[in-house]
Write an enzyme that holds these catalytic residues in place. Sequence first.
Site, PDB file in Angstrom:
ATOM      1  N   ASP A  10      14.681 -22.289 -10.664  1.00 32.52           N
ATOM      2  CA  ASP A  10      14.936 -22.609 -12.059  1.00 32.52           C
ATOM      3  C   ASP A  10      16.077 -23.642 -12.111  1.00 32.52           C
ATOM      4  O   ASP A  10      16.829 -23.789 -11.150  1.00 32.52           O
ATOM      5  CB  ASP A  10      15.325 -21.309 -12.775  1.00 32.52           C
ATOM      6  CG  ASP A  10      15.802 -21.555 -14.175  1.00 32.52           C
ATOM      7  OD1 ASP A  10      15.095 -22.248 -14.939  1.00 32.52           O
ATOM      8  OD2 ASP A  10      16.900 -21.060 -14.515  1.00 32.52           O
ATOM      9  N   ASP A  12      18.347 -24.629 -15.326  1.00 32.36           N
ATOM     10  CA  ASP A  12      19.524 -24.274 -16.138  1.00 32.36           C
ATOM     11  C   ASP A  12      19.956 -22.832 -15.883  1.00 32.36           C
ATOM     12  O   ASP A  12      19.149 -21.906 -15.968  1.00 32.36           O
ATOM     13  CB  ASP A  12      19.216 -24.458 -17.628  1.00 32.36           C
ATOM     14  CG  ASP A  12      18.800 -25.898 -17.957  1.00 32.36           C
ATOM     15  OD1 ASP A  12      18.914 -26.776 -17.075  1.00 32.36           O
ATOM     16  OD2 ASP A  12      18.361 -26.130 -19.094  1.00 32.36           O
TER      17      ASP A  12
HETATM   18 MG   LIG Z   1      17.571 -20.588 -16.494  1.00 34.37          MG
END
Ligand SMILES: [Mg+2]
Length: 209
Positions: A10, A12
């Site tokens: 992922d 962020d």
């Molecule tokens: Mg995230």
Amino acid sequence: MGNQRAIFLDRDGTLIEEVGHLSRIEDLRIYPEALEAVRKINQSGALTLVITNQSAIARGFLNEEELGDVHASLQEDFRREGARIDGFYYCPHHPAAGAGTYTQECNCRKPQPGMLIRAARELQLEMATSYMIGDRLGDVEAGHRAGCRSLLIKTGYGEGELQVLDQGEVSASLEEVPLQRPDHIAENVLEAVDWIMEQKLERQPGSTH
Ligand SMILES: [Mg+2]
Ligand SMILES: [Zn+2]
């Protein structure tokens, strides 16, 4: 599917600070430990693939070209530190936000596994030996739906997601519980990668994988 392993990351709250719909390069804040995490993935021979929901596009905060610039800048920041990001997959959609063609139900927005499945097809990945790392239960679920194992980390939204798990709020549907239950919980992306590399070592002798 082939036999190339990948570690899906992922973006962020996992590689960079969660700032809420990042749209400007100057707001990129890389977690220091993420550089070492990516270097270790590189050394292992697995691909490093970023898998990110970017409803900021559906919401009109930036367009796909600008997102491409953000990712090129991020990739360069890692490269300068000896860490190679092999690819970016993003979902520009949102089921409700916005008012254009990006506003739609799609099969790529996590927790759906569309981005991982597309990567697997394009890069001949072996999902059974690949992993997803993220700070949301939706990351964990997307990884599981794609046939990977999934790790939750405590950076970003991770601490809050752990409380959701502890309170059993994901148990509304019996089927969804295993999908959102992480195979491992780690402090951050580097500890997650370290754990993955240990699993690989343990599986090697006499392993059928
Ligand atoms: Mg995230
Ligand atoms: Zn999508």
